[in-house]
Design a protein around this motif. Structure first.
Motif, PDB file in Angstrom:
ATOM      1  N   GLY A  59      -0.457  21.285   0.646  1.00 33.32           N
ATOM      2  CA  GLY A  59      -0.781  19.877   0.444  1.00 33.32           C
ATOM      3  C   GLY A  59       0.276  18.920   0.959  1.00 33.32           C
ATOM      4  O   GLY A  59       0.401  17.804   0.463  1.00 33.32           O
ATOM      5  N   SER A  60       1.035  19.361   1.968  1.00 33.40           N
ATOM      6  CA  SER A  60       2.031  18.470   2.559  1.00 33.40           C
ATOM      7  C   SER A  60       1.396  17.746   3.740  1.00 33.40           C
ATOM      8  O   SER A  60       0.667  18.337   4.515  1.00 33.40           O
ATOM      9  CB  SER A  60       3.230  19.305   3.024  1.00 33.40           C
ATOM     10  OG  SER A  60       3.948  18.629   4.029  1.00 33.40           O
ATOM     11  N   SER A  61       1.666  16.450   3.858  1.00 32.52           N
ATOM     12  CA  SER A  61       0.993  15.702   4.928  1.00 32.52           C
ATOM     13  C   SER A  61       1.948  15.147   5.965  1.00 32.52           C
ATOM     14  O   SER A  61       1.574  14.274   6.731  1.00 32.52           O
ATOM     15  CB  SER A  61       0.137  14.596   4.327  1.00 32.52           C
ATOM     16  OG  SER A  61       0.867  13.885   3.375  1.00 32.52           O
ATOM     17  N   GLY A  62       3.168  15.615   5.985  1.00 33.64           N
ATOM     18  CA  GLY A  62       4.076  15.140   7.017  1.00 33.64           C
ATOM     19  C   GLY A  62       5.425  15.810   6.909  1.00 33.64           C
ATOM     20  O   GLY A  62       5.654  16.655   6.048  1.00 33.64           O
ATOM     21  N   VAL A  63       6.318  15.432   7.808  1.00 32.00           N
ATOM     22  CA  VAL A  63       7.693  15.902   7.755  1.00 32.00           C
ATOM     23  C   VAL A  63       8.611  14.686   7.668  1.00 32.00           C
ATOM     24  O   VAL A  63       8.308  13.674   8.274  1.00 32.00           O
ATOM     25  CB  VAL A  63       8.065  16.744   8.993  1.00 32.00           C
ATOM     26  CG1 VAL A  63       7.611  18.160   8.847  1.00 32.00           C
ATOM     27  CG2 VAL A  63       7.487  16.140  10.265  1.00 32.00           C
ATOM     28  N   GLU A  99       1.523   4.635   1.231  1.00 31.74           N
ATOM     29  CA  GLU A  99       1.032   5.429   2.358  1.00 31.74           C
ATOM     30  C   GLU A  99       1.103   6.922   2.080  1.00 31.74           C
ATOM     31  O   GLU A  99       0.621   7.724   2.851  1.00 31.74           O
ATOM     32  CB  GLU A  99       1.870   5.130   3.616  1.00 31.74           C
ATOM     33  CG  GLU A  99       1.826   3.693   4.085  1.00 31.74           C
ATOM     34  CD  GLU A  99       0.547   3.370   4.849  1.00 31.74           C
ATOM     35  OE1 GLU A  99      -0.166   4.319   5.205  1.00 31.74           O
ATOM     36  OE2 GLU A  99       0.276   2.188   5.065  1.00 31.74           O
ATOM     37  N   PHE A 100       1.755   7.283   0.988  1.00 29.98           N
ATOM     38  CA  PHE A 100       1.982   8.699   0.745  1.00 29.98           C
ATOM     39  C   PHE A 100       0.748   9.370   0.156  1.00 29.98           C
ATOM     40  O   PHE A 100       0.092   8.818  -0.715  1.00 29.98           O
ATOM     41  CB  PHE A 100       3.137   8.886  -0.232  1.00 29.98           C
ATOM     42  CG  PHE A 100       4.464   8.465   0.331  1.00 29.98           C
ATOM     43  CD1 PHE A 100       4.724   8.566   1.691  1.00 29.98           C
ATOM     44  CD2 PHE A 100       5.447   7.964  -0.488  1.00 29.98           C
ATOM     45  CE1 PHE A 100       5.943   8.186   2.224  1.00 29.98           C
ATOM     46  CE2 PHE A 100       6.678   7.571   0.023  1.00 29.98           C
ATOM     47  CZ  PHE A 100       6.926   7.677   1.386  1.00 29.98           C
ATOM     48  N   VAL A 101       0.458  10.545   0.656  1.00 23.67           N
ATOM     49  CA  VAL A 101      -0.588  11.358   0.053  1.00 23.67           C
ATOM     50  C   VAL A 101       0.110  12.446  -0.745  1.00 23.67           C
ATOM     51  O   VAL A 101       0.755  13.316  -0.181  1.00 23.67           O
ATOM     52  CB  VAL A 101      -1.493  11.993   1.130  1.00 23.67           C
ATOM     53  CG1 VAL A 101      -2.635  12.736   0.487  1.00 23.67           C
ATOM     54  CG2 VAL A 101      -2.004  10.937   2.081  1.00 23.67           C
ATOM     55  N   GLU A 102       0.001  12.358  -2.046  1.00 23.13           N
ATOM     56  CA  GLU A 102       0.702  13.339  -2.866  1.00 23.13           C
ATOM     57  C   GLU A 102      -0.039  14.660  -2.887  1.00 23.13           C
ATOM     58  O   GLU A 102      -1.269  14.698  -2.882  1.00 23.13           O
ATOM     59  CB  GLU A 102       0.850  12.799  -4.289  1.00 23.13           C
ATOM     60  CG  GLU A 102       2.038  11.869  -4.387  1.00 23.13           C
ATOM     61  CD  GLU A 102       2.113  11.178  -5.730  1.00 23.13           C
ATOM     62  OE1 GLU A 102       1.713  11.799  -6.720  1.00 23.13           O
ATOM     63  OE2 GLU A 102       2.568  10.024  -5.746  1.00 23.13           O
ATOM     64  N   LYS A 135       0.849  -1.187   0.000  1.00 21.03           N
ATOM     65  CA  LYS A 135       0.000   0.000   0.000  1.00 21.03           C
ATOM     66  C   LYS A 135       0.889   1.244   0.000  1.00 21.03           C
ATOM     67  O   LYS A 135       1.851   1.323   0.755  1.00 21.03           O
ATOM     68  CB  LYS A 135      -0.882  -0.002   1.241  1.00 21.03           C
ATOM     69  CG  LYS A 135      -1.898   1.122   1.264  1.00 21.03           C
ATOM     70  CD  LYS A 135      -2.793   0.979   2.488  1.00 21.03           C
ATOM     71  CE  LYS A 135      -3.719   2.167   2.637  1.00 21.03           C
ATOM     72  NZ  LYS A 135      -3.030   3.371   3.095  1.00 21.03           N
TER      73      LYS A 135
END
Lengths: 137, 178
Positions: free
Chosen positions: B137-141, B32-35, B30
């Motif tokens: 639209g960034s979902s993490g570091v 996991e990244f949300v682009e 899967k």
């Protein structure tokens, strides 16, 4: 002395270390703070239940304690407070993260089969059913 | 009963095909990244105060000064951010201009992080409530965006930068400048 050291070691092993916090900042002002107007808070809550937490992807931002979900709740509440429509806020997020961020499916270039296929299947069933009924009579 | 009942075999075939599809999809790893859907779009308006005493803050205008830049989204509490620090240094040595946004971070923590892991940044904005992070639209570091000289996002790199990503990011920067 040896006993004391081993006792200290045993105790230090038993005492759970605090799990390293993701950050030390307090949550965003409206992450856990409800809006004063119950109608606005209800609007915000309904929207938050249909937005995906990006850190914990099977939860909504209303269900998650992840700091990022808190920051997203702050966005939702502060925008509702500023008079934005819930669907405009959803659109703002979808513009940034794609349909994935929303739990409420909308018709778009990638999601249209979700809506078209059931209609198509129903039409086929209806057609088969009608032709069988005709044959029988 | 004569011949083959094609209708039934078609149903069997379709069902087998569906189960095959399920089996295939369920065994795929899967993603996991949300682009970000902001790639190709203009940076939204923002104006962040400085996250560290060592560098000025960051505003939209700083990203449209004609020079393509890397925008690194990081935090001192993020372990992969420390892991990618040598590669950000390497990018800087190769001529990349790097600005940063520190997410949910205290200035003293950012300063300590930069002292330990190096400071390849020309500007560091302080984003206490992930506002700029959400708006791009960034979902993490960590995440690293390539911004062209006119302030348009041309590429998003999700996760820490590793050795093999350095040439790729330099190439993206070069393309953004063209």
């Amino acid at each position: 002395m040896k006993k004391l050291i081993s006792l200290i070691m045993a105790v230090s092993l038993l005492t759970p270390l605090p799990v390293t916090a993701q950050d030390t900042m307090p949550p965003a002002p409206l992450a856990y703070q409800q809006l004063d107007d119950p109608a606005q808070e209800a609007e915000a809550r309904d929207l938050m239940h249909t937005l995906r937490c990006l850190k914990c992807q099977s939860q909504s931002i209303a269900d998650s304690d992840a700091p990022m979900a808190g920051d997203m709740r702050h966005q939702v509440r502060s925008r509702i407070l500023a008079g934005e429509e819930p669907e405009a806020i959803r659109a703002w997020l979808v513009e940034r993260y794609g349909d994935y961020v929303s739990y409420t499916p909308t018709v778009s270039s990638t999601t249209w089969p979700l809506f078209a296929i059931p209609v198509l299947l129903l039409a086929i069933c209806g057609f088969v059913f009608a032709s069988r009924m005709r044959r029988r009579s | 009963m004569t011949g083959v009942r094609w209708g039934l075999w078609i149903i069997v075939g379709v069902t087998a095909g569906l189960f095959g599809l399920f089996a295939y999809q369920l065994t795929q790893p899967k993603d996991e990244f949300v682009e970000s859907a902001m790639v190709g779009k203009q940076m939204p308006d923002f104006d962040l105060p400085a996250a560290s005493a060592t560098r000025p803050g960051l505003a939209t205008g700083d990203l449209a000064d004609g020079t393509p830049k890397l925008l690194n989204v990081f935090a001192s509490w993020c372990i992969p951010c420390a892991a990618e620090a040598p590669y950000l240094e390497e990018l800087e040595r190769n001529g990349a201009q790097i600005v940063a946004v520190a997410i949910r971070d205290k200035p003293e923590d950012v300063d300590r992080f930069l002292t330990i892991y190096g400071n390849p940044f020309t500007r560091i904005g302080r984003d206490d409530i992930s506002e700029v992070q959400l708006s791009i639209g960034s979902s993490g570091v960590p995440e690293t965006f390539v911004i062209d000289g006119k302030g348009r996002i041309t590429h998003q790199h999700i996760g820490d930068i590793r050795a093999e990503h350095v040439p790729m990011l330099l190439r993206e920067l070069k393309e953004a400048g063209a």
